[in-house]
Motif scaffolding. Structure first.
Motif, PDB file in Angstrom:
ATOM      1  N   PHE A  73       0.814  -1.268   0.192  1.00 20.16           N
ATOM      2  CA  PHE A  73      -0.110   0.157  -0.075  1.00 20.16           C
ATOM      3  C   PHE A  73       0.956   1.153  -0.143  1.00 20.16           C
ATOM      4  O   PHE A  73       0.581   2.304  -0.874  1.00 20.16           O
ATOM      5  N   TRP A  74       1.861   1.380   0.994  1.00 22.44           N
ATOM      6  CA  TRP A  74       2.922   2.474   1.085  1.00 22.44           C
ATOM      7  C   TRP A  74       3.659   2.637  -0.331  1.00 22.44           C
ATOM      8  O   TRP A  74       3.920   3.764  -0.831  1.00 22.44           O
ATOM      9  N   PHE A  75       4.153   1.541  -0.582  1.00 26.14           N
ATOM     10  CA  PHE A  75       5.077   1.674  -2.181  1.00 26.14           C
ATOM     11  C   PHE A  75       4.134   2.069  -3.202  1.00 26.14           C
ATOM     12  O   PHE A  75       4.649   3.142  -3.978  1.00 26.14           O
ATOM     13  N   THR A  76       2.772   1.756  -3.230  1.00 28.32           N
ATOM     14  CA  THR A  76       2.053   2.203  -4.251  1.00 28.32           C
ATOM     15  C   THR A  76       1.693   3.686  -4.204  1.00 28.32           C
ATOM     16  O   THR A  76       1.503   4.287  -5.106  1.00 28.32           O
ATOM     17  N   ALA A  77       1.384   3.877  -3.035  1.00 31.23           N
ATOM     18  CA  ALA A  77       1.215   5.457  -2.745  1.00 31.23           C
ATOM     19  C   ALA A  77       2.147   6.391  -2.934  1.00 31.23           C
ATOM     20  O   ALA A  77       2.323   7.456  -3.535  1.00 31.23           O
ATOM     21  N   ALA A  78       3.495   6.015  -2.452  1.00 27.16           N
ATOM     22  CA  ALA A  78       4.616   6.800  -3.129  1.00 27.16           C
ATOM     23  C   ALA A  78       4.932   6.736  -4.513  1.00 27.16           C
ATOM     24  O   ALA A  78       5.265   7.984  -4.931  1.00 27.16           O
ATOM     25  N   LEU A  79       4.761   5.757  -5.038  1.00 28.39           N
ATOM     26  CA  LEU A  79       4.894   5.618  -6.528  1.00 28.39           C
ATOM     27  C   LEU A  79       3.982   6.667  -7.279  1.00 28.39           C
ATOM     28  O   LEU A  79       4.237   7.283  -7.975  1.00 28.39           O
ATOM     29  N   ALA A  80       2.544   6.678  -6.692  1.00 27.05           N
ATOM     30  CA  ALA A  80       1.502   7.438  -7.285  1.00 27.05           C
ATOM     31  C   ALA A  80       2.012   9.005  -6.782  1.00 27.05           C
ATOM     32  O   ALA A  80       1.733   9.845  -7.912  1.00 27.05           O
ATOM     33  N   ALA A  81       2.776   9.222  -6.023  1.00 25.11           N
ATOM     34  CA  ALA A  81       3.178  10.698  -5.513  1.00 25.11           C
ATOM     35  C   ALA A  81       4.559  10.854  -6.247  1.00 25.11           C
ATOM     36  O   ALA A  81       5.083  12.082  -6.215  1.00 25.11           O
ATOM     37  N   GLY A  82       4.957   9.875  -7.292  1.00 24.85           N
ATOM     38  CA  GLY A  82       6.066  10.273  -8.070  1.00 24.85           C
ATOM     39  C   GLY A  82       7.535   9.762  -7.503  1.00 24.85           C
ATOM     40  O   GLY A  82       8.571  10.220  -8.094  1.00 24.85           O
ATOM     41  N   ASN A  83       7.547   9.126  -6.568  1.00 24.12           N
ATOM     42  CA  ASN A  83       8.740   8.574  -5.766  1.00 24.12           C
ATOM     43  C   ASN A  83       9.385   7.318  -6.650  1.00 24.12           C
ATOM     44  O   ASN A  83       8.520   6.275  -6.491  1.00 24.12           O
ATOM     45  N   VAL A  84      10.188   7.637  -7.557  1.00 26.93           N
ATOM     46  CA  VAL A  84      10.681   6.392  -8.299  1.00 26.93           C
ATOM     47  C   VAL A  84      11.525   5.301  -7.403  1.00 26.93           C
ATOM     48  O   VAL A  84      11.331   4.016  -7.908  1.00 26.93           O
ATOM     49  N   THR A  85      12.057   5.650  -6.516  1.00 29.45           N
ATOM     50  CA  THR A  85      12.354   4.676  -5.393  1.00 29.45           C
ATOM     51  C   THR A  85      11.586   3.480  -4.782  1.00 29.45           C
ATOM     52  O   THR A  85      11.725   2.177  -4.941  1.00 29.45           O
ATOM     53  N   ALA A  86      10.412   4.011  -4.783  1.00 26.78           N
ATOM     54  CA  ALA A  86       9.143   3.260  -4.503  1.00 26.78           C
ATOM     55  C   ALA A  86       8.847   2.056  -5.765  1.00 26.78           C
ATOM     56  O   ALA A  86       8.633   1.118  -5.399  1.00 26.78           O
ATOM     57  N   ALA A  87       9.178   2.299  -7.028  1.00 27.05           N
ATOM     58  CA  ALA A  87       9.017   1.445  -8.089  1.00 27.05           C
ATOM     59  C   ALA A  87       9.752   0.202  -7.881  1.00 27.05           C
ATOM     60  O   ALA A  87       9.504  -0.954  -7.915  1.00 27.05           O
ATOM     61  N   GLY A  88      11.089   0.526  -7.515  1.00 26.06           N
ATOM     62  CA  GLY A  88      11.970  -0.458  -7.215  1.00 26.06           C
ATOM     63  C   GLY A  88      11.584  -1.455  -6.031  1.00 26.06           C
ATOM     64  O   GLY A  88      11.694  -2.729  -6.185  1.00 26.06           O
ATOM     65  N   GLU A  89      11.333  -0.678  -4.935  1.00 28.92           N
ATOM     66  CA  GLU A  89      10.956  -1.547  -3.695  1.00 28.92           C
ATOM     67  C   GLU A  89       9.422  -2.495  -4.081  1.00 28.92           C
ATOM     68  O   GLU A  89       9.535  -3.538  -3.457  1.00 28.92           O
ATOM     69  N   LEU A  90       8.485  -1.697  -4.620  1.00 29.75           N
ATOM     70  CA  LEU A  90       7.350  -2.294  -4.925  1.00 29.75           C
ATOM     71  C   LEU A  90       7.669  -3.676  -6.166  1.00 29.75           C
ATOM     72  O   LEU A  90       7.274  -4.842  -5.660  1.00 29.75           O
ATOM     73  N   GLY A  91       8.593  -3.389  -7.037  1.00 31.99           N
ATOM     74  CA  GLY A  91       8.934  -4.355  -7.620  1.00 31.99           C
ATOM     75  C   GLY A  91       9.774  -5.663  -6.954  1.00 31.99           C
ATOM     76  O   GLY A  91       9.358  -6.841  -7.374  1.00 31.99           O
ATOM     77  N   LYS A  92      10.653  -5.257  -6.078  1.00 38.40           N
ATOM     78  CA  LYS A  92      11.068  -6.271  -5.349  1.00 38.40           C
ATOM     79  C   LYS A  92      10.057  -7.213  -4.509  1.00 38.40           C
ATOM     80  O   LYS A  92      10.273  -8.322  -4.359  1.00 38.40           O
ATOM     81  N   LEU A  93       9.350  -6.311  -3.905  1.00 38.55           N
ATOM     82  CA  LEU A  93       8.317  -7.100  -2.998  1.00 38.55           C
ATOM     83  C   LEU A  93       7.371  -7.979  -4.058  1.00 38.55           C
ATOM     84  O   LEU A  93       7.334  -9.033  -3.481  1.00 38.55           O
ATOM     85  N   TYR A 100       5.896 -12.087 -10.694  1.00 38.87           N
ATOM     86  CA  TYR A 100       7.034 -11.728 -11.841  1.00 38.87           C
ATOM     87  C   TYR A 100       6.610 -10.674 -13.081  1.00 38.87           C
ATOM     88  O   TYR A 100       7.293  -9.764 -13.447  1.00 38.87           O
ATOM     89  N   ALA A 101       5.579 -11.053 -13.557  1.00 42.11           N
ATOM     90  CA  ALA A 101       5.121 -10.156 -14.760  1.00 42.11           C
ATOM     91  C   ALA A 101       4.953  -8.641 -13.957  1.00 42.11           C
ATOM     92  O   ALA A 101       5.138  -7.505 -14.959  1.00 42.11           O
ATOM     93  N   ASP A 102       4.122  -8.709 -13.043  1.00 44.06           N
ATOM     94  CA  ASP A 102       4.129  -7.428 -12.502  1.00 44.06           C
ATOM     95  C   ASP A 102       5.351  -6.724 -11.919  1.00 44.06           C
ATOM     96  O   ASP A 102       5.470  -5.560 -11.985  1.00 44.06           O
ATOM     97  N   ALA A 103       6.233  -7.331 -11.452  1.00 47.69           N
ATOM     98  CA  ALA A 103       7.457  -6.945 -11.058  1.00 47.69           C
ATOM     99  C   ALA A 103       8.460  -6.232 -11.859  1.00 47.69           C
ATOM    100  O   ALA A 103       8.884  -5.238 -11.719  1.00 47.69           O
ATOM    101  N   LYS A 104       8.274  -6.784 -13.256  1.00 46.79           N
ATOM    102  CA  LYS A 104       9.225  -6.545 -14.008  1.00 46.79           C
ATOM    103  C   LYS A 104       9.358  -4.842 -14.417  1.00 46.79           C
ATOM    104  O   LYS A 104      10.267  -4.425 -14.402  1.00 46.79           O
ATOM    105  N   PRO A 105       8.274  -4.307 -14.910  1.00 49.91           N
ATOM    106  CA  PRO A 105       8.495  -3.123 -15.257  1.00 49.91           C
ATOM    107  C   PRO A 105       8.742  -2.156 -14.285  1.00 49.91           C
ATOM    108  O   PRO A 105       9.303  -1.358 -14.372  1.00 49.91           O
ATOM    109  N   LEU A 106       8.416  -2.668 -12.931  1.00 47.22           N
ATOM    110  CA  LEU A 106       8.576  -1.762 -11.739  1.00 47.22           C
ATOM    111  C   LEU A 106      10.173  -1.843 -11.533  1.00 47.22           C
ATOM    112  O   LEU A 106      10.822  -0.716 -11.120  1.00 47.22           O
TER     113      LEU A 106
END
Length: 172
Positions: A73-93, A100-106
């Motif tokens: 939830f928090w990674f998604t919210a941060a990504l929506a707010a423009g934080n690119v670090t959140a993309a990597g963290e959400l992808g790793k999670l 895997y398919a959802d993780a790859k673009p993140l």
């Protein structure tokens, strides 16, 4: 390591804590109180809408509490707010959870932003797609960034590793 293994782990560095937050203290109880205070400040910042605090709070929830749903939830919210670090963290999670398919673009966004852990995760996914050149390039970049474990991964890729440890993969 089976698919989606944990090649990354956020490790707070002692020097990142200010003196007033327990850095240099030898009293374990004082140190624990400082950790709890920092955790509370991260939570408050996240709830106040600070994207960076959202990421750190999500990292804490994932790695210290094992609360993946709230971290997502928090990674998604941060990504929506423009934080690119959140993309990597959400992808790793998501990779850790087997999505895997959802993780790859993140992970790609995180890797492009310089996140060495995202580079390694994306490198492993590229290995599974038989893109050895892309995987090696990403893991090599992570190794240059001093990612813990990237040098070992690079050696394994050069030796023909396909991204899955046979002794832990249930199909072997």
């Amino acid at each position: 390591m089976a698919r989606g293994g944990k090649w990354w782990r956020w490790k707070p560095k002692r020097e990142d804590l200010p003196e007033s937050e327990g850095r240099g203290q030898s009293d374990p109880e004082a140190g624990q109180a400082s950790v709890e205070r920092v955790r509370e400040l991260m939570r408050q910042g996240a709830e106040a809408g600070d994207p960076r605090a959202m990421v750190y709070h999500g990292m804490y929830l994932t790695q210290m509490d094992g609360n993946h749903a709230e971290a997502e939830f928090w990674f998604t919210a941060a990504l929506a707010a423009g934080n690119v670090t959140a993309a990597g963290e959400l992808g790793k999670l998501l990779m850790e959870q087997g999505s895997y398919a959802d993780a790859k673009p993140l992970l790609r966004v995180g890797a492009e932003a310089g996140d060495t852990e995202a580079m390694v995760g994306l490198g492993i996914l590229l290995l599974w797609d038989d893109d050895r050149v892309g995987a090696r390039a990403l893991v090599s970049a992570a190794a240059d960034g001093d990612h813990e474990g990237a040098q070992e991964l690079l050696l394994r890729i050069d030796a023909g590793w396909n991204g899955i440890d046979e002794e832990q993969d249930g199909s072997v």
